[in-house]
Design a protein around this motif. Structure first.
Motif: not given
Length: 260
Positions: A4-5, A20-21, A25-26, A73-75
């Motif tokens: 999950a994100v 999400p942040g 960053e990753q 994640a997609l954006p």
């Protein structure tokens, strides 16, 4: 290997989620360090003698099918132009094929189609996310083949890649996945993937809520994996013996005599 994100994941998914942040960053670090994400299908094709791989390839995967993969994640993937692979447990996705058991808010089929249209490879992850090595032959075939059939019907093409729920497999499970037409399948193992592992037992490293950016850099570079995942590997070995014992206890007595 991501799950999950989400900003506020369910308790059941929190440990294996990422904020999400942190995900952004990753992915930025991958770009800065010159990594090129590729899909599982492209990796398998290259290792079978097809297309070549770019310098510093990395496979970004998401298991289960949580809604945050589309929302968060997609954006980020789009911004970097990164490939990724989603392994969908088809019975956990929201929609007409839904079964019980999902741990958090899941993708719906429209979002899965949007991910595929955006270039995310969609692979199989069984139908109801069981421990495949504990199932009967008939149930095992259903879980793998039904997942394949639903993805084919909904997306218009058969899936190439598969990931074992919980990372558990056996020779029998791998044989069924191959017979169902999947060309590559992934476990966990918390090690870098290598051609010598074979196309049906490729390893991945786990990214968690607790994975800081320095640890993430070590993971993708393959440094200190034994140290970072020592506890995970010990638990995996112990639980493998437990699962094997459970499997043998379910065999008919005459079959058990032959096995032992």
């Amino acid at each position: 290997m991501y799950h999950a994100v989400a900003h506020t994941p369910a308790r059941a998914t929190r440990a294996l989620s990422v904020a999400p942040g942190a995900f952004a960053e990753q992915m930025a670090l991958l770009g800065e360090r010159g990594f090129t994400p590729v899909s599982c299908a492209r990796l398998a094709d290259a290792w079978r003698g097809g297309s070549s791989l770019p310098p510093r390839p990395v496979v970004v995967t998401f298991d289960d099918g949580y809604e945050g993969v589309h929302r968060h994640a997609l954006p980020v993937l789009d911004r970097h132009g990164f490939a990724a692979t989603l392994f969908a447990a088809t019975g956990w996705l929201r929609g007409p094929h839904q079964a019980a058991g999902a741990l958090d808010l899941m993708l719906d089929w429209g979002q899965v189609r949007e991910l595929a249209k955006a270039g995310v490879e969609i692979g199989g992850h069984s139908h109801t996310h069981p421990q495949l090595d504990q199932l009967s032959d008939a149930r095992l075939w259903f879980e793998v083949a039904h997942c394949r059939d639903l993805l084919t019907a909904e997306l218009g093409r058969p899936p190439v890649s598969f990931a074992y729920p919980y990372g558990y497999s056996s020779r029998r499970v791998r044989r069924v996945v191959r017979s169902a037409g999947f060309g590559v399948s992934l476990a966990v193992g918390n090690a870098l993937a290598a051609r010598g592992q074979g196309p049906y037992a490729l390893r991945r490293v786990t990214v968690r809520r607790s994975t800081g950016i320095e640890e993430f850099e070590r993971l993708v570079s393959g440094r200190a994996l034994c140290r970072d995942f020592a506890r995970d590997r010990a638990l995996t070995k112990g639980y493998a013996l437990v699962r094997r014992s459970r499997q043998l206890s379910r065999l008919p007595r005459q079959v058990l005599r032959k096995v032992t």
